[in-house]
Structures are given as structure tokens and as C-alpha cells.
Design a protein around this motif. Sequence first.
Motif, PDB file in Angstrom:
ATOM      1  N   ASP A   1       0.861  -1.172   0.000  1.00  0.00           N
ATOM      2  CA  ASP A   1       0.000   0.000   0.000  1.00  0.00           C
ATOM      3  C   ASP A   1       0.900   1.225   0.000  1.00  0.00           C
ATOM      4  O   ASP A   1       1.735   1.394   0.894  1.00  0.00           O
ATOM      5  CB  ASP A   1      -0.889   0.018   1.244  1.00  0.00           C
ATOM      6  CG  ASP A   1      -1.895  -1.126   1.246  1.00  0.00           C
ATOM      7  OD1 ASP A   1      -2.241  -1.593   0.151  1.00  0.00           O
ATOM      8  OD2 ASP A   1      -2.328  -1.533   2.340  1.00  0.00           O
TER       9      ASP A   1
ATOM     10  N   GLU B   1      -3.434   3.911  -1.514  1.00  0.00           N
ATOM     11  CA  GLU B   1      -4.154   3.390  -2.669  1.00  0.00           C
ATOM     12  C   GLU B   1      -3.584   3.818  -4.015  1.00  0.00           C
ATOM     13  O   GLU B   1      -4.171   3.521  -5.061  1.00  0.00           O
ATOM     14  CB  GLU B   1      -5.632   3.819  -2.608  1.00  0.00           C
ATOM     15  CG  GLU B   1      -6.415   3.195  -1.489  1.00  0.00           C
ATOM     16  CD  GLU B   1      -6.753   1.727  -1.725  1.00  0.00           C
ATOM     17  OE1 GLU B   1      -6.269   1.152  -2.723  1.00  0.00           O
ATOM     18  OE2 GLU B   1      -7.491   1.156  -0.909  1.00  0.00           O
TER      19      GLU B   1
ATOM     20  N   ASP C   1      -5.182  -4.054  -6.441  1.00  0.00           N
ATOM     21  CA  ASP C   1      -4.171  -3.571  -5.504  1.00  0.00           C
ATOM     22  C   ASP C   1      -2.801  -4.106  -5.900  1.00  0.00           C
ATOM     23  O   ASP C   1      -1.782  -3.482  -5.646  1.00  0.00           O
ATOM     24  CB  ASP C   1      -4.498  -4.030  -4.082  1.00  0.00           C
ATOM     25  CG  ASP C   1      -5.464  -3.087  -3.388  1.00  0.00           C
ATOM     26  OD1 ASP C   1      -5.376  -1.876  -3.642  1.00  0.00           O
ATOM     27  OD2 ASP C   1      -6.299  -3.569  -2.609  1.00  0.00           O
TER      28      ASP C   1
ATOM     29  N   PRO D   1      -3.526  -6.445   1.300  1.00  0.00           N
ATOM     30  CA  PRO D   1      -3.750  -5.032   0.973  1.00  0.00           C
ATOM     31  C   PRO D   1      -5.042  -4.515   1.605  1.00  0.00           C
ATOM     32  O   PRO D   1      -5.948  -5.291   1.937  1.00  0.00           O
ATOM     33  CB  PRO D   1      -3.869  -5.046  -0.553  1.00  0.00           C
ATOM     34  CG  PRO D   1      -4.391  -6.410  -0.871  1.00  0.00           C
ATOM     35  CD  PRO D   1      -3.760  -7.322   0.138  1.00  0.00           C
TER      36      PRO D   1
END
Length: 810
Positions: A72, A80, A93, A233
Amino acid sequence: MIRSRIGILLLCLTSTFILNNCSKKVLSEERLADLVSDSESITGKSSYINSPFLTAGDRVYMVGHQNGTFPDLGWHVAGEMGGIWDHPIKLLDGFTASITIDNQSICLNKADTFVNYPYANKHIFTSSLKDIKAERFQFVPDGKEAVVIEYTFTNTSSEDKLLTFDFNAYTDLRPVWLGEKTNMVDAGDFASWDENSKSWIAKDSLNEWYVTFGSEIVAQKHQQNQKSCDYKPQGKGCQASLIYEISIKPNASKSISIVVAGSYKSESNAKETFASVKQNASKLLKEKKERYAGLAEKTKLTIPYKDLEQAFRWVKYNTDWLVRDVPEVGRGLSAGAPDYPWWFGVDSEYSLQGLITTGRKDLVYQSIDNIFRMSEKANGNGRIVHEVSTNGVVFNPGNVNETPQFAILIWTVYRWTGDKEFLKKYYPTIKKGLEWLLKENDKDGNLLPDGFGMMEIHGMNSEMIDVAAYTQKAFSVASEMAEEMGENQLAEKYKNISGQIRQKINTDFWVADNTSFADFIGTTKQAIHLIDDAIVRADTLKKPWAVEELRASKNRLLKLPGDKKQGFVVHHNWVVNTPMEMGIADSAKAIAALKTAAKFVNPFGVFVTGIDRDESAGKDESSAAVNKKVFNYTGAVMTLPTGVLAISENNYGRPDEALNYLKRMTKSFSYALPGSIYEVSPDYGMMSQAWNIYSYAVPIVTQFFGINPIASAKTTHINPQMPSNWHNANLENVVIGDNEIDMTYRQTSSSVHLDFSQTKENWKLLISFPRNKYKKWIVNGKEMEPKADGQSDLIEVSGKAISLQLEKHF
């Protein structure tokens, strides 16, 4: 009975035994990665293997870490900004991959090496892998909502190897920043197996947002919700996997490609893209490779300083990485990756001035039209927007500097293209913008607009130096536009205003005690408040020299009336150099100010805020790397301020000093991400930044080589000012209007030789040098007498091939 090819394929897809025996038919020994083996590449540093990379495309792009993971990351939408994005939504992700061999499972999350190509990249895994070498190669096809990821496994032993390959994708179908403003509400994802395409397809439960992934090879197994490489994630996504058994002969390799495709409109679109890219991956890669080869050939630079030559070439690539295309919203150059993947007025206004010199008229026109349409929709009064998300939501309707800078950009592009229809399209907005600039932002009527410019420091929204400098230049170029459009009375009015502002900049903004232009003009009370904030900042950063200077300034100001209005130097912000960037400053003041500016640097460039500099002026390169846990720009050295000073030095006949700044900036090239230059030098902020093309192309193309066209008159002014140690320099395939020009520069101790070739023989070249610098001008073997033109000697020539020899005075 002889089985058909279809029958063989079905057997291969339904039996583990047969899959392994048929693997040579469905697992490729030819790799996509082989198609790029003859392309330029740069290998990353092991010390930055845990830092970001970018796999770029105009519709989709991928951001992860060079070690092969997808943590992340990013701050704009916290955590994000990485993964795979298909603006205005995110697709994944990230993903994990592992192999199991001899009952041992190994995650491919610790790459030893990262290799960047202009249009693709590769991770190489050897750690913890016995007898197996693994590579991951990826690229994003032009114009496609998809990314292609190819894994290659090489058996380095003398025995057959059977391994299980497990690919796990983690969806996160969520909206872009400010999505809530257009009712883009994120919900949980769910995945299902599509038997027809033998791929996973996931959907956001409330929206028609889709992502699908699979391979040209049918997985032996597919499953969900299994643990994979401890990857967890954030977000509302789901997980699904593809599992393959692969048999590899000794000293042989096998490859498998995974295609990830998406759509923010429909399932059918996602499936169609998936099928097309899966079938045509090699063709799409070749097309992208060829297009990038074309980028390299336009405005092709050859100079003695090879690091700078390479950086200039890759900056052209970097700019292309940042194209953002959302057909329902717009197409244009975004600001930077990973946290600014949308559109900005000011970033475009700098970047596109550089980009037009590198033959990218297509992208320049698209980007200008994009910002123009959004500004008209949001404002309608000529004001140019500052920041727009990819769903079309305007975050900031525009800082004051962006409106005059739009006029400067339009005139610059017009000079390079000669496109009268282009000028006609934007001229009315420029007129409206200049009226808005003074009518709405200049309450005291002194022609100096109030409001935030480039420095978004709290309280710095009075009469800012950069706003004043860009406003002066805007009225100056608007005067030329008005003449071009036959509005002579308005041209004279604009010219008069620009002259008045120029005088004010050289008088009211000049602070002799600091040998610098002021950060701003305001009251003593305003200045003292800003100084108090600056003292806290400098003290926190442990800059005792700055604290001492600021306290001395405050003590002087306390003796003045609180409402006294004048210019103040408080922060030594980089924008104090904009009068030199725009060529407005009187020569004596300019040289003095440039010498002052040279104090606020480190080995990589110019401090955004001068009081942040090290007391030693940052002579230690090893101490310059940035390792901040919380994102901010305090203490930043940036490429834009550094490029502005290079341009400024050239404007006042100091190319060696300009080259010094370019060399500083180039030290950041490949420092963290191979082939790229970070926004904050050397390794912080955006890993790729659009305005770098301004900082390189303008000083090199328009100043060192001196190429300054007036395409509407089929004329190119050439007034070179090369660094003293550049004895040979070439610039090829420079596109100007419907013409292309090559230029070769050679100098010896006694002469300078210039050779030109151009595709259109009716284009004129006006070649100039400072008055009386050369005693003899020889054109195509015949001596010519130059004519005096102000401070220059000038000749006018035309033809497809021109050779000029100039002999020096002794």
C-alpha cells in the motif's frame, strides 16, 4: 482414428499428465521479453530495490515496488496510489506469485534486480531459488485497458524440473480521488470463474466496474481465498488465483503470460479487451517499441556530456509515461506518478512548452484542449483550472499564476506550429483571462494581481513575484497575438500594460539589501507574520543561519509602520528567479540576483524554499537522499526551480552557469528509479514528473542550440550559445511547422561551424551572434557581410542545406 487439433488441445486442458506432456505446445519457449532485448535499458540500484516503479500506459498503468511487491503506497488516497489503475477506477491492488518445487514454496517477492526499458520493465529473481531462475516482464499496450505480465522460468540444473506456479490477483475496484463528487461509491468486489474465456472476472457489487485476468494457457486449477505470500492489501477487494504445473528440461526456459484487463463501463468491454490483448500481445509490444523508437529520433540530441544526453532522451520517454486518457473525460499529460495521475493547469503550462520542441504536437494539442475545456466548464471567464481528477471533478479552479501562464504557453506553441486556427481557438479565452486577472485580482489597481502563485505557503497570497512576472510576459505575448489577429488597438494596450509591469518588477520588487527580487509585495505587518512562521520553520529544521537572518529582518521591520507596503525577501523562494526566467529583469539586477540564487543549492539543484538549505549549501551528496515517513515538501530541492535557473542563466548569456544547473539536475537521473528523475531531488515525491521536460528541453533546444521559430512566417531564428566545453553538438529531426531541421555545431579555438539541413527549402533561417564576435561569415563557401540588428550580427539564408563558418576575432 486421427485426433483433430481441437481434440489434442482439449486433452491438454483437462489432464494434468497430458498438460505436462503437451506443455511444449501451450507453454512458450519464445518470450515477449526477447522482443525488447535490443532496446536500451537501465538496471536499478540494489539499494533502491524496495522503492517504486511504473509500468506506463495511456489507459492503464501499474505501480509497485522494484522488488516485485505491491505494498500500500501513496498519500493522495492514502495507501491506494499503487497497483493497477484504469482511471477513473482502480483494478487491482496488486498480485503475488509463487512457485513450488521439491515440496518447497517460494514467493517471488524479493527480486534481486530491476531493469527498466523505455516502454516496459523486468524483475529478476534468483534469491532462495535453487536451480531455477525466474523473471517477470510487463508492459501496457497503447490505447488498451490492460497490462501484460510474462513470467519466465529457467532450469539451470542438469535434470528435468517440475514446478507449480501460483498467480494470485487482489482486486480493488474503487474510484479515483474525489470520486464521491460524481457519486462513485466503492463497494465490495466479488469474483467468478468465466468458463468460456477460462479466466477470472471480478465486479464491484454496486457499480459496472470490472477486472478480468487469465492466460493464453488454461490453468490446471483456479481457486479463491487462499493465503498467498502474506499479502494483505487494504480496501474492499477480493482474491482469486490461477495455478499451473510446468515441466522444464535442463538448461531450458518456459514462459507464461497473464493478461489483466478492465473496464469502468461494462463486462463485455473488459472481456473484449482481455481477448484482444491476449491474442495480440506480441504485436502490441512491437508497436509500442516502434513508437518509442520514434520518440527517441525526434529532437535527437548528441553532445559531449553523455549523462545529460541520456537523461534528455529518457525525459522524452518519462513524459510519455504520464499521458492519461479517459475517453469520456479527456486526454492529456498528467502531472506525476504515483500521486498526481490527473491533470493540472500549471504543470501542463510548463511541460508543454518543453514538449513542443520534441515533436509532440499531438500530445501538446490534446493536453491544451483538455485543460481549456475543463477551465471553460468550471470557470468560463478565462481563469485556468489548477487541478482536475480523472472523473472530471475540479479540485481547485485555478491559482492566479495559471491564467497568465496559459497565454505564454499558447504563444509558444503557436510560434512552433504556425497554426492560425489553433491561435484563433484560444485567443478569446486569453483575452477573458487577462481581464479576469486584473479586474478580479487587482483591487488596488496597480497592475500586480493578488493571490497564490507557485508557492502555496500559508499567507503568501499578496502580490507574488511569480504572478507578476508571468502576468508581464502574458500581456507582452498577448500584444503579439492581438497584432496577429488584426486587433492593433488592443495590441497597443497590452503592450503598454506589459511595459508598466516590467518597470514595477525592476523597481518595486527589487530589494537591494538582499540583491534579490522580493518573494512578495505586502505590508510590514504581513511580512512580520510570515517571518515569525519562517523562524519556526528554520529553527525546526535546524538552520541557524536562516534563523539569524530572519530575526535581523524582523528587527528592522519592527521600526517601520505596520501598513507600509513594499517588497520583502523572507523565504528566498525559487520564484524570485522568475523575472530572469521571463527575461524581464534588467541585466545588472539579473546578474546580481543570479549570483544570490546560486547560494541556495545543493549538489542536485535548487531549493524550493531557500531558508531550508544546509548551512554548507549541501556539499555532501550522500546526505541529500530523503527518507521521510510523512509526505511533505519541506526542505525540497526540485527539478522545476533548477530548470528555471538554467533558463535564467541562459537568458543573460551565461551558458556555462546554465549547464551547471543541468548537471546538478542530471545527478538525480536513475538515482532511485532507473531511467527517471524524481520530482524532489534525488529520490522523493513523484518518481516521474511531467515538468522535467521543460527544465531540459527549453535550455537545450531553444537556448544552447538557439532554435526559436516563427512558424507562421516560415522562419526560424538561430542564435546559439553553447557551453564553452561543447566543441561538438548535434540536434536532429526538430519539427517546426511543416518543416524539420537538423543542426550540427562545431567549434575550434579560432572558428565556429554550423551545418543545417531542412526538409523545406523555402524556410528562412535568421542566424545571429553577438555584435562583432566574428570577423568573417562564410555561407556555403561564399563570404557574406552580416547586418547589424540591435546587439547582434545577423544573416538571412534559405535552402535545404546550409553551411556556415564563422572566424573569430583575435
